[in-house]
Design a protein around this motif. Structure first.
Motif, PDB file in Angstrom:
ATOM      1  N   VAL A  12      25.048  39.734  37.364  1.00  0.00           N
ATOM      2  CA  VAL A  12      24.401  40.145  36.889  1.00  0.00           C
ATOM      3  C   VAL A  12      22.863  40.282  37.991  1.00  0.00           C
ATOM      4  O   VAL A  12      22.275  39.573  38.360  1.00  0.00           O
ATOM      5  CB  VAL A  12      23.687  39.497  36.118  1.00  0.00           C
ATOM      6  N   ASP A  13      22.499  41.930  37.707  1.00  0.00           N
ATOM      7  CA  ASP A  13      21.753  41.601  38.754  1.00  0.00           C
ATOM      8  C   ASP A  13      19.484  41.448  37.895  1.00  0.00           C
ATOM      9  O   ASP A  13      19.810  42.137  36.612  1.00  0.00           O
ATOM     10  CB  ASP A  13      21.262  43.408  38.779  1.00  0.00           C
ATOM     11  N   VAL A  14      19.442  40.573  38.659  1.00  0.00           N
ATOM     12  CA  VAL A  14      18.328  40.387  37.805  1.00  0.00           C
ATOM     13  C   VAL A  14      17.253  41.531  36.832  1.00  0.00           C
ATOM     14  O   VAL A  14      16.731  41.388  36.166  1.00  0.00           O
ATOM     15  CB  VAL A  14      17.801  38.941  38.633  1.00  0.00           C
ATOM     16  N   LYS A  15      16.949  41.945  38.473  1.00  0.00           N
ATOM     17  CA  LYS A  15      15.851  43.229  38.053  1.00  0.00           C
ATOM     18  C   LYS A  15      15.848  44.057  37.305  1.00  0.00           C
ATOM     19  O   LYS A  15      15.534  44.958  36.512  1.00  0.00           O
ATOM     20  CB  LYS A  15      15.733  44.263  39.226  1.00  0.00           C
ATOM     21  N   ARG A  16      17.266  45.172  36.974  1.00  0.00           N
ATOM     22  CA  ARG A  16      17.914  45.348  36.650  1.00  0.00           C
ATOM     23  C   ARG A  16      18.253  44.874  35.169  1.00  0.00           C
ATOM     24  O   ARG A  16      18.489  46.046  33.679  1.00  0.00           O
ATOM     25  CB  ARG A  16      18.433  46.784  36.878  1.00  0.00           C
ATOM     26  N   ALA A  17      18.412  43.825  35.074  1.00  0.00           N
ATOM     27  CA  ALA A  17      18.885  42.980  33.215  1.00  0.00           C
ATOM     28  C   ALA A  17      20.341  43.727  33.103  1.00  0.00           C
ATOM     29  O   ALA A  17      20.215  44.048  31.692  1.00  0.00           O
ATOM     30  CB  ALA A  17      18.220  43.064  32.525  1.00  0.00           C
ATOM     31  N   GLU A  18      21.382  44.555  33.905  1.00  0.00           N
ATOM     32  CA  GLU A  18      22.008  44.552  34.535  1.00  0.00           C
ATOM     33  C   GLU A  18      23.542  44.131  34.339  1.00  0.00           C
ATOM     34  O   GLU A  18      23.172  43.572  35.659  1.00  0.00           O
ATOM     35  CB  GLU A  18      22.271  46.472  35.016  1.00  0.00           C
ATOM     36  N   ARG A  19      24.747  44.188  34.057  1.00  0.00           N
ATOM     37  CA  ARG A  19      25.836  43.755  33.883  1.00  0.00           C
ATOM     38  C   ARG A  19      26.853  44.200  35.521  1.00  0.00           C
ATOM     39  O   ARG A  19      27.021  45.620  34.469  1.00  0.00           O
ATOM     40  CB  ARG A  19      27.058  43.042  32.701  1.00  0.00           C
ATOM     41  N   LEU A  20      27.149  44.357  36.723  1.00  0.00           N
ATOM     42  CA  LEU A  20      27.565  44.980  37.479  1.00  0.00           C
ATOM     43  C   LEU A  20      29.390  44.877  37.479  1.00  0.00           C
ATOM     44  O   LEU A  20      30.157  45.397  37.663  1.00  0.00           O
ATOM     45  CB  LEU A  20      27.129  44.421  38.813  1.00  0.00           C
ATOM     46  N   GLY A  21      29.584  43.862  37.012  1.00  0.00           N
ATOM     47  CA  GLY A  21      30.935  43.570  37.630  1.00  0.00           C
ATOM     48  C   GLY A  21      31.424  41.895  36.934  1.00  0.00           C
ATOM     49  O   GLY A  21      30.833  41.106  36.502  1.00  0.00           O
ATOM     50  N   VAL A  22      32.806  41.631  37.636  1.00  0.00           N
ATOM     51  CA  VAL A  22      33.088  40.233  36.804  1.00  0.00           C
ATOM     52  C   VAL A  22      33.713  40.007  38.694  1.00  0.00           C
ATOM     53  O   VAL A  22      34.610  40.362  38.828  1.00  0.00           O
ATOM     54  CB  VAL A  22      33.981  40.121  35.714  1.00  0.00           C
ATOM     55  N   LEU A  23      33.429  38.968  38.870  1.00  0.00           N
ATOM     56  CA  LEU A  23      33.953  38.484  40.494  1.00  0.00           C
ATOM     57  C   LEU A  23      35.663  38.083  39.813  1.00  0.00           C
ATOM     58  O   LEU A  23      35.821  37.248  38.834  1.00  0.00           O
ATOM     59  CB  LEU A  23      33.207  36.607  40.558  1.00  0.00           C
TER      60      LEU A  23
END
Length: 85
Positions: A12-23
């Motif tokens: 999760v990108d904290v600034k964009r409050a966006e899920r980028l993927g799953v490790l």
């Protein structure tokens, strides 16, 4: 922490409050000499999980701020954010 403990955590990108993927759906760039993880390489996904051709996000390990029980929080400086758009 073991690599097996990182699998399945959401990135999760904290600034964009966006899920980028799953490790586990990502690649790791590893320094062959030291064995340290240099960066996460996250494939960009389209609707319904279909991959965009050649699109990926490379997140240097230094931008990982917190690894929790369910997610990995990243914080990318503003000057580097343009790489993600």
């Amino acid at each position: 922490m073991r690599l097996s403990e990182l699998g399945g955590k959401e990135i999760v990108d904290v600034k964009r409050a966006e899920r980028l993927g799953v490790l586990g759906h990502t690649d790791l760039e590893i320094n062959e000499t030291t064995g340290e993880i240099k960066s996460l390489i996250i494939p960009s996904l389209k609707w319904f999980g279909l991959k965009k051709e050649g699109a990926e996000i490379k997140v240097p390990w230094k931008h990982i701020k917190k690894i929790g029980t369910d997610m990995i929080i990243i914080d990318i400086p503003e000057e580097e954010e343009k790489k993600f758009e």
